[in-house]
Design an enzyme around this catalytic site. Sequence first.
Site, PDB file in Angstrom:
ATOM      1  N   GLU A 180       0.941  -1.341  -0.088  1.00 27.68           N
ATOM      2  CA  GLU A 180       0.011  -0.065   0.085  1.00 27.68           C
ATOM      3  C   GLU A 180       0.660   1.343  -0.019  1.00 27.68           C
ATOM      4  OE1 GLU A 180      -3.249   0.382  -0.409  1.00 27.68           O
ATOM      5  OE2 GLU A 180      -3.459  -1.746  -0.334  1.00 27.68           O
ATOM      6  N   SER A 455     -48.654 -15.658  45.651  1.00 30.18           N
ATOM      7  CA  SER A 455     -47.947 -16.385  46.850  1.00 30.18           C
ATOM      8  C   SER A 455     -46.564 -16.027  47.046  1.00 30.18           C
ATOM      9  CB  SER A 455     -48.431 -17.883  47.006  1.00 30.18           C
ATOM     10  OG  SER A 455     -49.881 -17.790  47.238  1.00 30.18           O
TER      11      SER A 455
END
Length: 756
Positions: A180, A455
């Site tokens: 690159e 409950s």
Amino acid sequence: MSNRLKQALRYSFVTLVKVGLAAVVVLTFYLIYLDSALTSRFQIDRSAAPALVYGRSLTLQPGQTISVRELCRELELLRYQAVSAVKDSGQYRCDKQTVELYRRPFDFADGPEMAQRVVIEFSADMVSVINSLPDQRPLNRLRLEPPLIGRLSAQNNQDRLLVGLELVPNLLIETLLLVEDREFYHHAGISLTSIARAALANLAAMRTVQGGSTLTQQLVKNLYLTRERSLWRKANEALMALVLDFRFSKNEILEAYLNEVYFGQDRGHAIHGVGLASRFYFGKQVQELHSDEIALLVALIKGPSYYDPRRYPERALERRDLILQLMVAQGLISQTQYVNAVNQSLAINRDQRLISEQIPHYLELVKAELQQRTLGFARGHNGLRVFTYFDPWQQQAAEQALQQQLPQVSQDPELQGAVVVSDYRQAKLVAVVGDRERNRQGFNRAVAALRPIGSLIKPVIYGVAMDELGLELQSILDDSPLTVPLPEQQGSWQPENFDGQYRGSLLLYHALVQSRNIPAVRVGLAVGIDELIAALQRAGVNSPLEAYPALTLGAVSLAPITVNELYSSIANQGRHRPLQTIASITDHDGLTVYERQLGSGEKLFSPAAASLIDFGLRGVVNEGTGKVLAQAFGSNLIAGKSGTSNDFRDSWFSAYDGRYAITVWLGRDDNQPIFLSGSGGALAVVRAWFKAVGVDSQQMPARADLAIQTFHPLRGVRIPAACSNGVRLLAPPRPLPERQNCAGEQDEEPWWKRIF
């Protein structure tokens, strides 16, 4: 030359000088602006990354209960490669009684650990020894890296895993620069020779065949500019590259590029940087990459979509081999290495997802908790790594239990559910299911479904009464019709038992096990509604609570996660600690920014009362509404309680064993009746979950002030242990009255003793 022409030339020259000076001034001011803007932005942008969220790490040690199959399943989850011969990190081999694996390197929350090759020997589903290879040195423990479970991404959906330049292999850096930007360390941000070379090549081909951008220019384009093709954008790119190169070192720019470069897509998320790309394509950390993998990564930079190795393997292979040829030609690899690399197939991770399973409801809690930390969620976009308590196998078991059992208990397609699982000893939230469809995002019922708990409140009532009123399991309670006057001339309230029957006098233990309503109301009113509200708040309830008598029968709406926290407090010897998802947080440099400190917690009720309630809840499972659990897994291993709201709108069951607490809720989002009790609906999901994960047999620690004793079932007094009618309960040890018989009465003293 005429005077007029001389004047025209002089005027043109002066004008050009003025324009040039003006341009220089404008350019100078623009460069100053760029310098100011880019310097501050670059410091932030180069470290911008989403938070990566990890689950718990599996730690192995001799004596640990785990099977070969379970360990190999964990390695599959971590995307280790099954091989016949283990040679490289990320590989494993399983036999009947041994597992050989090469643990990957990983930066744990408490520091990095290098790659390590080991062999683990098993005996009867238990780790017997762990030896390192090749030296056969015994190890006290081996920690596997945690699974990556999520990403809290920035708004642009760009994902990256920040890595320092020191972690990137030199071969990757040299190959990148070779392909690159060969003059990277020798130019000032732009390369005039590269631009000239690209211009000549493009003119010769009469089209764009080569670019002249340096790595610095590519970085500028990716970070700050659009894809627009224009001379102005190109000029701006060059100026910005010059500024960056002037202000920052080459290594800083190179590191930023390595963390920014684009590598493709993962379900709408852009994969940026070599760190995340190596995980995405190879299931490895970047420092583990081989030459063929490095060549493929560099090849992808030219066109991640065009050279996608999953969609276009031929293109990717051709491009990779071209890069390998450049590498060997420039002496980066030897001829032997080249031959080995070029003969390698595209050994990529075929699973096209970085994260295999989505767990939106757990991650929602992680994100909310991250926002509460002092570091703030803004730092979640700066490369944080969040280590959580998430257990993938607990989650899978919870999801499957809910999905499989809902069609079994009801044919209602609108029936929904939620499951919460915690490690109550450490207050860890390990699994959360907020929808019957496990991956569905949106309404998280585990957190947001506030429903009456019925409950489930009774253990709290009795636990507080044991501390406040001195009640015990053998205390006699009244189960007879009751009328409760309501304040401000609102009439009266007449609660009823679930079965519409009344038992008269009975033990507190039986009232809890049989879930009788009237005794709970009487005890709750005796304790005081305000005191019950205070107890619920101590147990983590932060929603508004109305001081009505009906609260004693669970007329209080809580989320499943809050109920789990409540029962975790009971299991944890009566001390409440908030359930949390996050264990620690580090930044991308590995520095700890948050670490959880596990405190002692707040007292819900005394440890003695917690032990008595625990005994009663085990009774619920042994002989009450949860007895299918005892039938399936054995007595005294699980404690639990069912809950059902009015008109069968909500089905609850909360249970715990020696380590984990699970809470299940079933109901409809429109609050219509589902016609399922707690034991008829939610209990089936709890049972399926225990069947999948097994039962931990640890018990609550024994107490010197409590012991098993025998009591009369109706009178609640101590009787001899040999009495067949006796009820064996946990209670403070007291001496048996002299001459006490099985009827709970004292036999008359013999006549001869009365005389003498």
